[in-house]
Design an enzyme around this catalytic site. Sequence first.
Site, short mmCIF file in Angstrom:
data_model
loop_
_atom_site.label_atom_id
_atom_site.label_comp_id
_atom_site.label_asym_id
_atom_site.label_seq_id
_atom_site.Cartn_x
_atom_site.Cartn_y
_atom_site.Cartn_z
N GLU A 39 7.05 9.20 -26.72
CA GLU A 39 8.19 9.82 -27.39
C GLU A 39 8.41 9.25 -28.80
O GLU A 39 8.80 9.97 -29.72
CB GLU A 39 9.45 9.65 -26.52
CG GLU A 39 9.39 10.53 -25.27
CD GLU A 39 10.01 9.91 -24.02
OE1 GLU A 39 9.77 10.43 -22.91
OE2 GLU A 39 10.71 8.89 -24.16
N LYS A 85 15.07 4.81 -21.18
CA LYS A 85 15.13 5.73 -22.32
C LYS A 85 16.57 5.81 -22.85
O LYS A 85 17.30 4.80 -22.79
CB LYS A 85 14.55 7.09 -21.93
CG LYS A 85 13.12 6.95 -21.38
CD LYS A 85 12.40 8.26 -21.18
CE LYS A 85 11.03 8.01 -20.59
NZ LYS A 85 10.24 9.25 -20.44
N ASN A 132 11.82 2.27 -17.61
CA ASN A 132 12.13 2.70 -18.98
C ASN A 132 13.32 3.66 -18.89
O ASN A 132 13.15 4.83 -18.55
CB ASN A 132 10.92 3.41 -19.60
CG ASN A 132 11.24 3.93 -20.99
OD1 ASN A 132 12.33 3.71 -21.53
ND2 ASN A 132 10.29 4.64 -21.58
N GLY A 154 7.95 12.94 -17.25
CA GLY A 154 9.13 13.78 -17.09
C GLY A 154 8.88 15.16 -16.54
O GLY A 154 9.76 16.01 -16.51
N SER A 181 5.88 10.32 -14.08
CA SER A 181 6.41 10.90 -12.83
C SER A 181 6.09 10.07 -11.60
O SER A 181 5.79 10.62 -10.52
CB SER A 181 5.90 12.34 -12.67
OG SER A 181 6.42 13.15 -13.71
N HIS A 203 5.55 4.15 -27.19
CA HIS A 203 5.79 5.19 -26.19
C HIS A 203 5.48 6.56 -26.79
O HIS A 203 5.71 6.80 -27.98
CB HIS A 203 7.23 5.13 -25.69
CG HIS A 203 7.45 5.97 -24.49
ND1 HIS A 203 7.68 7.33 -24.57
CD2 HIS A 203 7.44 5.67 -23.18
CE1 HIS A 203 7.82 7.82 -23.35
NE2 HIS A 203 7.68 6.83 -22.49
N GLU A 258 0.09 6.25 -20.04
CA GLU A 258 1.07 7.27 -19.66
C GLU A 258 0.62 8.62 -20.20
O GLU A 258 0.89 8.97 -21.36
CB GLU A 258 2.44 6.94 -20.25
CG GLU A 258 3.03 5.63 -19.77
CD GLU A 258 4.51 5.54 -20.02
OE1 GLU A 258 4.94 5.63 -21.19
OE2 GLU A 258 5.26 5.41 -19.04
O1 LIG Z 1 8.00 7.76 -19.95
C1 LIG Z 1 7.78 7.18 -18.90
C2 LIG Z 1 7.64 7.91 -17.59
O2 LIG Z 1 8.76 8.76 -17.42
P1 LIG Z 1 8.91 9.53 -16.00
O3 LIG Z 1 8.72 8.48 -14.92
O4 LIG Z 1 10.30 10.09 -16.03
O5 LIG Z 1 7.83 10.57 -15.97
N1 LIG Z 1 7.66 5.85 -18.88
O6 LIG Z 1 7.76 5.13 -20.04
#
Ligand SMILES: O=C(COP(=O)(O)O)NO
Length: 248
Positions: free
Chosen positions: A97, A13, A11, A171, A211, A95, A165
């Site tokens: 976010e 982003k 991803n 992150g 992560s 997601h 997740e």
């Molecule tokens: O959002 C994430 C994970 O992000 P990280 O690997 O940077 O923690 N995956 O969709």
Amino acid sequence: MANRRFCVGGNWKMNGDQKSIAEICKVLSDAALDANTEVVIGCPAIYLMYARNLLPCNIGVAGQNAYKVAKGAFTGEISPAMLKDIGAEWVILGHSERRAIFKETDELIAEKAEHALAEGLKIIACIGETLEEREAGKTNDVVARQMCAYAKKIRDWTNVVVAYEPVWAIGTGKTATPEQAQEVHAYLRKWLEENVSKEVSASLRIQYGGSVTGANAKELAKKPDIDGFLVGGASLKPEFVDIINARK
Ligand SMILES: O=C(COP(=O)(O)O)NO
């Protein structure tokens, strides 16, 4: 290990430009990737065609979001039909976010999932709890609520991958331990058996995201109910190859 094909998503982003995307696509194209692992790249929409043309056909590309209808007066949005039209086979939905920053609700995300599947896309359906929810002992309640919303709209789970997740691991460098991740994945497997079917519970792939790195992927991949990863930061780096090959 159950007979579920390991599936690793990247991803990206809102990251990258033509130069950096070409670089990571070359790394992936040149790498000896485990043929038993399905690989999907979630690329920023504006670069999807570019990445699609740079990547080998054995690597899928995904939008990171899509709206719940095919076309219309929805300024700024893109549709599953458009993703398919430019060669994307997947879309990431729900997601954390999208939920936290863009206030997408369980219901809207489920409608998006329903429409994307109806348009013939494969989806990575994201769920996960916040740190506050985990510390309050509500992890299972939260992921059950999110799965329930998806299940109200999804009739055929064939083209669905679920990504668990935990928001507190995204992150942050605070990866869930293999045991923490396995515990929730096993709960999700049980939830699916009780609320969807034994067959879907057995066949649905559940990715872990939060992560994941080249250093921790192998230990996570050993867990029986972890069927892959959805990787953010590390998917933009050469170590993404090690994550893809975590079961090699
Ligand atoms: O959002 C994430 C994970 O992000 P990280 O690997 O940077 O923690 N995956 O969709």
